[in-house]
Design a protein around this motif. Structure first.
Motif, short mmCIF file in Angstrom:
data_model
loop_
_atom_site.label_atom_id
_atom_site.label_comp_id
_atom_site.label_asym_id
_atom_site.label_seq_id
_atom_site.Cartn_x
_atom_site.Cartn_y
_atom_site.Cartn_z
N ASP A 192 -7.66 16.40 37.39
CA ASP A 192 -8.91 16.26 38.16
C ASP A 192 -8.78 15.25 39.29
O ASP A 192 -9.74 14.95 39.99
CB ASP A 192 -10.07 15.88 37.24
CG ASP A 192 -9.89 14.52 36.58
OD1 ASP A 192 -8.87 13.86 36.82
OD2 ASP A 192 -10.79 14.12 35.82
N GLY A 193 -7.56 14.69 39.49
CA GLY A 193 -7.31 13.77 40.59
C GLY A 193 -7.42 12.30 40.21
O GLY A 193 -7.12 11.42 41.02
N LEU A 194 -7.83 12.00 39.00
CA LEU A 194 -7.94 10.62 38.55
C LEU A 194 -6.55 9.99 38.45
O LEU A 194 -5.62 10.61 37.94
CB LEU A 194 -8.63 10.57 37.18
CG LEU A 194 -8.81 9.18 36.59
CD1 LEU A 194 -9.88 8.41 37.35
CD2 LEU A 194 -9.21 9.28 35.14
N HIS A 195 -6.41 8.77 38.97
CA HIS A 195 -5.14 8.05 38.93
C HIS A 195 -5.26 6.91 37.92
O HIS A 195 -6.25 6.18 37.91
CB HIS A 195 -4.81 7.45 40.30
CG HIS A 195 -4.54 8.48 41.34
ND1 HIS A 195 -3.30 8.67 41.87
CD2 HIS A 195 -5.34 9.38 41.95
CE1 HIS A 195 -3.35 9.63 42.77
NE2 HIS A 195 -4.59 10.09 42.83
N LEU A 196 -4.24 6.73 37.12
CA LEU A 196 -4.19 5.65 36.13
C LEU A 196 -2.84 4.96 36.28
O LEU A 196 -1.80 5.60 36.11
CB LEU A 196 -4.36 6.22 34.72
CG LEU A 196 -4.40 5.24 33.56
CD1 LEU A 196 -5.60 4.31 33.69
CD2 LEU A 196 -4.47 5.99 32.24
N ARG A 197 -2.85 3.68 36.65
CA ARG A 197 -1.61 2.93 36.84
C ARG A 197 -1.28 2.17 35.57
O ARG A 197 -2.10 1.45 35.04
CB ARG A 197 -1.74 1.98 38.01
CG ARG A 197 -0.48 1.21 38.25
CD ARG A 197 -0.38 0.80 39.71
NE ARG A 197 0.77 -0.03 39.93
CZ ARG A 197 2.02 0.40 39.98
NH1 ARG A 197 2.28 1.67 39.82
NH2 ARG A 197 3.03 -0.42 40.19
N VAL A 198 -0.06 2.35 35.07
CA VAL A 198 0.40 1.72 33.85
C VAL A 198 1.59 0.82 34.19
O VAL A 198 2.56 1.28 34.79
CB VAL A 198 0.83 2.78 32.80
CG1 VAL A 198 1.34 2.12 31.54
CG2 VAL A 198 -0.33 3.72 32.50
N ASP A 214 -1.87 -2.50 28.06
CA ASP A 214 -2.02 -2.25 26.63
C ASP A 214 -1.98 -0.73 26.41
O ASP A 214 -2.89 -0.02 26.82
CB ASP A 214 -3.33 -2.84 26.14
CG ASP A 214 -3.61 -2.59 24.67
OD1 ASP A 214 -2.78 -1.95 23.98
OD2 ASP A 214 -4.67 -3.05 24.19
N LEU A 215 -0.91 -0.23 25.78
CA LEU A 215 -0.75 1.21 25.61
C LEU A 215 -1.79 1.83 24.69
O LEU A 215 -2.16 2.99 24.85
CB LEU A 215 0.66 1.53 25.13
CG LEU A 215 1.78 1.15 26.12
CD1 LEU A 215 3.14 1.52 25.55
CD2 LEU A 215 1.56 1.81 27.46
N ASP A 216 -2.30 1.06 23.74
CA ASP A 216 -3.39 1.56 22.89
C ASP A 216 -4.64 1.81 23.72
O ASP A 216 -5.35 2.80 23.52
CB ASP A 216 -3.71 0.58 21.76
CG ASP A 216 -2.62 0.52 20.71
OD1 ASP A 216 -1.91 1.54 20.54
OD2 ASP A 216 -2.47 -0.53 20.07
N LEU A 217 -4.89 0.93 24.68
CA LEU A 217 -6.03 1.11 25.56
C LEU A 217 -5.84 2.36 26.43
O LEU A 217 -6.78 3.14 26.61
CB LEU A 217 -6.22 -0.12 26.46
CG LEU A 217 -7.31 -0.03 27.51
CD1 LEU A 217 -8.67 0.16 26.84
CD2 LEU A 217 -7.31 -1.27 28.38
N VAL A 218 -4.64 2.58 26.94
CA VAL A 218 -4.35 3.77 27.74
C VAL A 218 -4.61 5.02 26.91
O VAL A 218 -5.24 5.98 27.38
CB VAL A 218 -2.89 3.75 28.26
CG1 VAL A 218 -2.54 5.08 28.93
CG2 VAL A 218 -2.69 2.60 29.21
N ALA A 219 -4.14 5.04 25.66
CA ALA A 219 -4.36 6.19 24.78
C ALA A 219 -5.84 6.44 24.56
O ALA A 219 -6.31 7.59 24.60
CB ALA A 219 -3.64 5.98 23.45
N ARG A 220 -6.62 5.38 24.34
CA ARG A 220 -8.07 5.54 24.13
C ARG A 220 -8.75 6.07 25.39
O ARG A 220 -9.61 6.95 25.32
CB ARG A 220 -8.70 4.22 23.70
CG ARG A 220 -8.33 3.83 22.27
CD ARG A 220 -9.22 2.71 21.75
NE ARG A 220 -9.21 1.53 22.59
CZ ARG A 220 -8.44 0.46 22.41
NH1 ARG A 220 -7.60 0.41 21.39
NH2 ARG A 220 -8.50 -0.57 23.23
#
Length: 117
Positions: free
Chosen positions: A93-99, A104-110
């Motif tokens: 949908d075009g949303l960008h998420l920078r890791v 915190d990978l648990d936060l990314v998963a949630r």
């Protein structure tokens, strides 16, 4: 040559079996062809299950699924301070998420789980 003397019946696959076989296709060193031969099932069936899983039609609401991820060969940018190098996840949908390494990978998963609803 195989001679079928009786009525051949369709095999029934549970959702868990389908998920296991699809995951097996993505294991390092594996492929759809290898898994199909090993379990004597059609490659087309495995591709169908993979497509169903991506669409959310397979898995019974387990939250499992695939996201397309492209990893650059080098995950660092010389312009960034140490520790800020990472990767950017771009959703359909075009949303960008920078890791980054500090994320915190648990936060990314949630977050990803909430976005998929």
């Amino acid at each position: 040559m195989e001679i079928i003397t009786g009525v051949e019946r369709r095999r029934r696959w549970s959702v868990e079996e389908k998920l296991r076989l699809v995951a097996e296709c993505d294991a390092p060193g594996s492929s759809v062809t290898r898994v199909s031969r090993q379990h004597d099932i059609s490659r087309a069936l495995l591709w169908t299950w993979r497509r169903q899983l991506r669409r959310g039609d397979l898995g019974g609401g387990t939250g499992q699924g695939f996201l397309a991820v492209t990893l650059p060969s080098v995950l660092s940018d010389p312009a960034l301070p140490d520790g800020d190098a990472g990767l950017e996840i771009v959703l359909p949908d075009g949303l960008h998420l920078r890791v980054t390494a500090r994320t915190d990978l648990d936060l990314v998963a949630r977050v990803l789980t909430l976005l998929r609803r």
